[in-house]
Design an enzyme around this catalytic site. Structure first.
Site, PDB file in Angstrom:
ATOM      1  N   LYS A  92       0.835  -1.199   0.000  1.00  0.00           N
ATOM      2  CA  LYS A  92       0.000   0.000   0.000  1.00  0.00           C
ATOM      3  C   LYS A  92       0.874   1.255   0.000  1.00  0.00           C
ATOM      4  CE  LYS A  92      -3.831  -1.911   2.763  1.00  0.00           C
ATOM      5  NZ  LYS A  92      -4.955  -1.637   1.863  1.00  0.00           N
ATOM      6  N   ARG A 131     -10.572 -11.302   1.814  1.00  0.00           N
ATOM      7  CA  ARG A 131     -11.470 -12.326   1.253  1.00  0.00           C
ATOM      8  C   ARG A 131     -10.786 -13.693   1.229  1.00  0.00           C
ATOM      9  NH1 ARG A 131     -11.847  -8.864  -4.137  1.00  0.00           N
ATOM     10  NH2 ARG A 131     -11.462  -7.317  -2.496  1.00  0.00           N
TER      11      ARG A 131
END
Length: 460
Positions: free
Chosen positions: A238, A312
Site C-alpha cells: 500500500k 477475502r
C-alpha cells in the site's frame, strides 16, 4: 460508569429537559418568562446535540435544556457528558420522555474516550436514572460498543493476532463460552491453508480463533469476523496514506466479537460459533505472491491477483468451516473493500444477503434504530469478472468496477447455495466526530443485527 442506576436521584441532581425542535415552541409557552428569555438569548431552539445551561438569580445552575433528534435516538444525550459541568444530573418530567435504553446508551457513549496512551481530558458528568431492564440493556450495549472501539483503536503493535485471540478469550471467559485457536503451521494440518498463506510472512503467527456458546438444542448461528491486525498490502504494498489506518483492518473481528458479546450477555436462545481468522499481512521472503495459486479448505484454488485483497482470502477458509455445521445463519463482518466506502461512505456499511426480503428488513430496521446499512446486490453476471484461467477463482476483478460486489461474489463461492448468509462490508471507523462518536474505531450494525436476531430467534 458515567450512568448510575438508582432511585431516587441524589439531592442536588440538576434536571435535564430534553426536547426536539417540533416540541420546543409548545414547551416554551409553559416556561417562566425569565427562562424563555434566557433560552432565546442563547439561541436555543431544540436542535439536536445543542444545550443551554439555565442559572438561577444567583448564577447557580438549576436546569439544562437539551435538544434531541427524537426520544429513542441512540445518541440523544451524547453531547452532554463531556460538556456539562461535573456533577449529577437527572431527566426532568417535562419535555420529551427519553427512552431509558437510549438515555443510558447515549450518555455512556457520550463519555467514551480512548485513554490507553493519553490521559482523559476530563471526567464526564454523571446521569442518574431509575433502575430498569431498559436502562440495563442500554448500559450493556454501551459497554460492548466501547470495547469494540477500544479493539479497533489499539495500534497493531499491541493488537496483533495473539492479542486479538486474548481479547476473544476474555470475552469467552466472561460469558462461559468455549475458546480455542489453531495457530501457525497447525493451520496447514487442520486444513486452513488460505489463512496460513496470508499470515505466514509475519513474525506473529496467524491463527483461527473460535468461540462456541449455547445449548445444543438451540439454532446455530455462525459469526465470522475479518481479523487482519495490520495490512501492509503484502508484496502489492500500500501507499503510506493507504497504510496509515490499517490497524483498523481487524474491525470486522472487533464487531463480530461485539455482536457475539451482546447475544451472550442477553442470553438469546441460540448457539453461537464465532470464527476470526487473525493474521498480519506482512512482507518477507516467504510472503504469498501475485500470481500464486492458493488451495482453500473448500478445495477451490484461488489465483492471487493482488496480495492486498487478502481479507477475502482468509475469510474463504473461515466461511467454508462455518458452513460445515450447517448453521441457521452465517453473518460475516469485514473491512473488506475501499469500493464500498466510495459507494456508501464511512457511515453506511454495505449489506449483501442471500435473500432480498431479509436485506430489506435489515435496511428498514437499521434506519429505525439509527444503526444503518444499505443493501447491495450479489449480481451473478459479475462472476465472470472473477474467473481465473489457472485456478477456480481470482481474488481481484478484471476491472476496478463493482469492487464491493466482486468481493462479495468471491465470498459466496465458499457458502453453500442453500445456506442463509449475510455479508457486511463495513468501515469500523469514524472519519469525522459527531456527538458520542469521536474520530476512531466504531461499532457498526451490531445493534441492528442484535435486534434482528432477537426478532428471528427469540421464540425459536
Amino acid at each position: 460508569m458515567t450512568v448510575q442506576l438508582k432511585k431516587p436521584a441524589p439531592a442536588g441532581a440538576v434536571a435535564i429537559t430534553a426536547i426536539d425542535r417540533a416540541g420546543f415552541a409548545a414547551l416554551a409557552k409553559t416556561l417562566p418568562a425569565s427562562t424563555r428569555r434566557w433560552l432565546a438569548t442563547n439561541g436555543f431552539s431544540g436542535a439536536p446535540d445543542s444545550f443551554c445551561l439555565v442559572p438561577d438569580g444567583e448564577g447557580k445552575l438549576v436546569e439544562v435544556f437539551a435538544g434531541v433528534a427524537h426520544a429513542t435516538h441512540p445518541f440523544a444525550l451524547a453531547a452532554l457528558p463531556m460538556a456539562l459541568p461535573l456533577g449529577n444530573y437527572k431527566l426532568s418530567d417535562q419535555g420529551l420522555a427519553i427512552d431509558a435504553e437510549a438515555a443510558a446508551l447515549s450518555w455512556e457513549l457520550g463519555g467514551y474516550q480512548f485513554d490507553l496512551y493519553k490521559p482523559r481530558r476530563r471526567e464526564p458528568a454523571t446521569l442518574v436514572l431509575p433502575p430498569s431492564p431498559e436502562a440495563q440493556r442500554g448500559l450493556a450495549q454501551a459497554t460492548v460498543i466501547a470495547a469494540t472501539r477500544d479493539l479497533v483503536n489499539t495500534p497493531a503493535e499491541h493488537m496483533g493476532p495473539e492479542e486479538l485471540a486474548q481479547a476473544a478469550q476474555l470475552v469467552a471467559k466472561q460469558h462461559g463460552a468455549k475458546f480455542s485457536a489453531v495457530v501457525g503451521d497447525a493451520l496447514l494440518k487442520k486444513n486452513f491453508p488460505a489463512i496460513h498463506a496470508v499470515g505466514r510472512a509475519s513474525t506473529r503467527a496467524p491463527r483461527l480463533i473460535e468461540l462456541n456458546w449455547g445449548k445444543a438444542k438451540d439454532p446455530l448461528i455462525a459469526i465470522v469476523g475479518k481479523g487482519v491486525c495490520f495490512d501492509t498490502g503484502g508484496l502489492d504494498i500500500k501507499s503510506p496514506d493507504g497504510m496509515r489506518q490499517m490497524k483498523k483492518d481487524m474491525g470486522g473481528a472487533a464487531n463480530a466479537l461485539g455482536l457475539a458479546s451482546l447475544v451472550m450477555a442477553l442470553k438469546l436462545p441460540v448457539r453461537l460459533q464465532v470464527l476470526i481468522p487473525a493474521v498480519e499481512n506482512s512482507i518477507a521472503g516467504n510472503a504469498y505472491r501475485p500470481g500464486d495459486v492458493i488451495k482453500t479448505r473448500k478445495g477451490l484454488h484461488i489465483e492471487i491477483g493482488n496480495t492486498d485483497a487478502e481479507g477475502r482470502v482468509v475469510l474463504s477458509d473461515a466461511l467454508a468451516y462455518a458452513s460445515e455445521a450447517k448453521p441457521e445463519l452465517i453473518i460475516d463482518m469485514a473491512t473488506l473493500t475501499g469500493a464500498a466506502r466510495v459507494a456508501l461512505g464511512a457511515q453506511l456499511p454495505a449489506l449483501f444477503a442471500k435473500h432480498h426480503d431479509t436485506a430489506r428488513d435489515l435496511v428498514d430496521l437499521g434506519f429505525k434504530m439509527d444503526d444503518p446499512m444499505w443493501h447491495m446486490p450479489l449480481w451473478a453476471p459479475y462472476k465472470a469478472g472473477i474467473e481465473s484461467t489457472i485456478g477456480d477463482i481470482v481474488n481481484t476483478g478484471k476491472s476496478a468496477l463493482a469492487g464491493a460486489i466482486n468481493a462479495a461474489l468471491f465470498l459466496e463461492y465458499f457458502v453453500p447455495e442453500n445456506q442463509d448468509w449475510l455479508h457486511i462490508d463495513l468501515f469500523a471507523w469514524n472519519d469525522t466526530a459527531r456527538a458520542g462518536r469521536p474520530i476512531g474505531g466504531e461499532a457498526q450494525t451490531i445493534r441492528t443485527l442484535l435486534a434482528y436476531l432477537e426478532q428471528r430467534f427469540a421464540t425459536a
